[in-house]
Structure formats: structure tokens, C-alpha cells
Write an enzyme that holds these catalytic residues in place. Structure first.
Site, mmCIF file in Angstrom:
data_model
loop_
_atom_site.group_PDB
_atom_site.id
_atom_site.type_symbol
_atom_site.label_atom_id
_atom_site.label_comp_id
_atom_site.label_asym_id
_atom_site.label_seq_id
_atom_site.Cartn_x
_atom_site.Cartn_y
_atom_site.Cartn_z
ATOM 1 N N CYS A 1 0.814 -1.221 0.000
ATOM 2 C CA CYS A 1 0.000 0.000 0.000
ATOM 3 C C CYS A 1 0.845 1.268 0.000
ATOM 4 O O CYS A 1 0.359 2.342 -0.360
ATOM 5 C CB CYS A 1 -0.935 0.002 1.212
ATOM 6 S SG CYS A 1 -2.203 -1.292 1.151
ATOM 7 N N CYS A 2 2.095 1.174 0.405
ATOM 8 C CA CYS A 2 2.977 2.344 0.439
ATOM 9 C C CYS A 2 3.586 2.647 -0.933
ATOM 10 O O CYS A 2 4.172 3.707 -1.141
ATOM 11 C CB CYS A 2 4.099 2.094 1.451
ATOM 12 S SG CYS A 2 4.938 3.571 2.031
#
Length: 363
Positions: free
Chosen positions: A144-145
Site C-alpha cells: 500500500c505504500c
């Protein structure tokens, strides 16, 4: 400072309502959990109404090998990735003219949901007319980063080569990592949350003359970035790689970790830039889930309306891992006015955070 000029997505073919996925999960998990109806409330309470998948729901009711799923990932990534690039370089909302693929100096490819060597951007370069000298920077495993990290790495590239035009292409086919035989609560939560998403962003350096092909009167420049990785946090989020494929690791403590850990990182970052958190007008937050967005609000003391765009993306697309923040960024691109400040942030495996400070500037 490098400027974000255009963002676009490419939607997978199959739109699935959350109610249909809930029924699928009930059928799959009911024999494993005596309190299945209580657990299934995550589908109703997560603020997601629909998501997009590359396969129809019936496909997931059958067994598929890791190789079969990964081949489907490669096929979908090439197809949707190519469309997202063209949509970005031709987006009439942000661009007065098309940017040719041959003008792109570097491609940052971001993904965590499939494996390919040669990587996906190399395969796309055999379909779209990129120059043979285009730099390739594939980045895998940031989850997700990854979308925010891709923007930061593109910012650094454009600082080093200010005459460059670069794209960040994020491809996440999360649905293909679904494991029918994983009867864990993490898999149940992942089933309620994750979706397929593909998006592309165009960033240019300071020496690029934007005046002839820009549609907006103000665009966001990336002023600074910050990357932080928490020590001894490898078990918070990620994949457990087994013979059958990728099994999700998803700690229930993520919202509480965000509340305690994110604000000091943001405060230190803004202090270094001599900016007060109260001066931030646009919050481009990766919507990891309803509880994650609420944790952002509580941690940073932002009013609820500052996460409206993130909630909109969560509601209509779900969590698409690294691609999600680019969907949110697109919502903001034309909203900013000259001099306004924005903060972009996402969190992912490591456990890590990526933060960017944006300032809209008039052309």
C-alpha cells in the site's frame, strides 16, 4: 521542484457490488467460523459499495495454481497498464495536448501482487512506442505504500534530471492473490477490502516547458518527501509466500499503530520544512480502510471533510494497494489553487510510511 501534471486510471472489466462479495464470503467461510455473521459485518461496516476485479466472481470459486494466477496477473497488468499510460498521457482534463510515449524518459513501475521478469514495463514497451533508451525502474514489494513511494522516487529522479518527463505506473491485481483455502480472519478481512486497480501519473522536472500543453492554471509541485521504516515490524503487513501463492498478513493493530506512530513522523517532516500542520489544506491519504482513515483523522487532528476524497475512492473502488493513492491524487489535482499546500501519505509493509509535501503553483 518537480510537478505532477496528469493522473489517470484504467478500470478492470468486472464491477462487483459489495453485497455479492459478502454472499461469496458467507458461502466460503461459514463452515470455518461459528460466528460467521458477526465477522461478516466487516463487509457492511467498511464503507465499500463496489470494487473492480479482472475476473468475474465465479472464477474465484474454482482452484487455480500459483502459476495460473500469476499468468493472469501478467496478462492483466500489460493490458490495463498500457491503457492507464495512454489515458494519463492523453488526459484532456489536465493536458492541452497528448504527450507521446517517446517523450517519456523513465518509467517507475510499482506492484506487489504478481511476479514478472522481464518486468511489466518492459513488456509494455514492446506494445507502446516508448524509446529504447527509456529508463526502467521497477519497484516491488512496498504494498500500500508503493504509490506514494513511486511518486517520491520520481521526484528524486526529476531533481537529478530536471529536463525529464517520467511516469509512475502502479498495477495491483489484488484479487488474484485470493486463497480459497486460507480460512484465517486476515483472509476474510482482505476479501472484504482489496480490489484491482491500475493508475499512471506523469511528473516533470523544472526545465520542462509546460506552458504549451497544460490545461490547468495551477499544478502541484512536490516540495519534499520523507520515508520512515519502523524497526521490528515485519509482521504488521505483507505476504506469506507458500506453494499455492501469496497469503495475506494483515495485523488487527494497524489502526492503533497509525494513531501512535504517524503524527510524530508528520510533525517532524513539516517542522523540517517550516510548515505548520494547520497550514495543510489538502490531505491525499491512501484509504487503507475505514478504520485506517479514522486513525489518520484522530492522529493528525484533521477535520473529517479532509478525508472525503479518500472515502470516496474507498467507497467506489476499495483498497487497491499501491494504486489507491493515485486514484485519490487524481481527485485533488484540479482542486488546488496557487499557494495551497497538500500532504500525501501512505503506509505499507516494513512497516513503513511515505509522506510528500505538495504546493500548488500557478503557471
Amino acid at each position: 521542484m518537480p510537478t505532477i501534471v496528469s493522473v489517470a486510471e484504467a478500470l478492470p472489466h468486472f464491477e462487483l457490488k459489495q453485497a455479492a462479495v459478502l454472499d461469496f464470503a458467507r458461502e466460503l467461510f461459514s463452515e470455518s467460523f461459528k460466528d460467521i455473521e458477526r465477522l461478516l459485518t466487516v463487509f457492511q461496516n467498511g464503507c465499500i459499495e463496489k470494487r473492480y476485479f479482472v475476473k468475474e466472481l465465479s472464477w474465484f470459486k474454482e482452484e487455480h495454481s500459483f502459476a495460473e494466477k500469476n499468468n493472469a496477473y501478467i496478462e492483466s497488468a500489460i493490458n490495463l497498464g498500457s491503457k492507464a499510460i495512454l489515458n494519463c498521457l492523453r488526459n484532456p482534463h489536465f493536458l492541452a495536448r497528448e504527450i507521446a510515449c517517446e517523450e517519456i524518459d523513465a518509467i517507475f513501475f510499482i506492484s506487489s501482487t504478481g511476479i514478472a521478469t522481464p518486468s511489466i514495463e518492459a513488456r509494455i514497451m514492446n506494445i507502446l512506442p516508448f524509446s529504447e533508451e527509456t529508463k526502467r525502474i521497477p519497484i516491488w514489494g512496498l504494498g500500500c505504500c508503493g504509490g506514494a513511494s513511486g511518486l517520491s522516487r520520481a521526484y528524486e529522479y526529476c531533481r537529478a534530471y530536471p529536463g525529464s518527463k517520467v511516469i509512475v505506473l502502479s498495477v495491483e491485481i489484488c484479487s488474484l492473490t485470493f486463497q480459497r483455502n486460507d480460512l484465517s480472519k486476515s483472509n476474510l478481512i482482505g476479501t472484504s477490502l482489496f480490489a484491482d486497480g491500475v493508475a499512471c501519473c506523469l511528473i516533470v522536472g523544472d526545465e520542462v516547458n509546460m506552458n504549451e500543453w497544460c490545461q490547468l492554471t495551477a499544478y502541484p509541485k512536490i516540495i519534499a518527501t520523507r520515508s520512515v521504516t519502523m524497526k521490528n515490524s515485519l509482521d504488521v503487513m505483507g505476504w506469506d509466500v507458500r506453494n499455492e501463492g501469496l497469503y495475506v498478513i494483515f495485523s488487527k493493530d494497524i489502526p492503533s499503530i497509525i494513531e501512535k506512530w504517524l503524527r510524530p513522523n508528520v510533525q517532524q517532516f513539516l517542522e523540517n520544512e517550516k510548515i505548520l500542520i494547520e497550514e495543510i489544506q489538502h490531505f491525499i491519504a491512501h484509504p487503507g480502510g475505514k478504520k485506517v482513515l479514522e486513525a489518520y483523522q484522530h492522529s493528525l487532528k484533521f477535520p473529517s471533510q479532509m478525508t472525503d476524497e479518500s472515502f470516496h475512492v474507498l467507497k467506489n473502488y476499495g483498497n487497491m494497494s499501491s494504486a489507491t493513492i493515485l486514484y485519490v491524487l487524481k481527485q485533488f489535482l484540479a482542486k488546488g489553487r496557487g499557494g495551497e499546500l497538500g500532504l500525501a501519505t501512505s503506509l505499507g509493509p516494513g512497516f513503513s510510511s511515505e509522506i510528500l509535501l505538495l504546493r500548488w503553483e500557478d503557471l
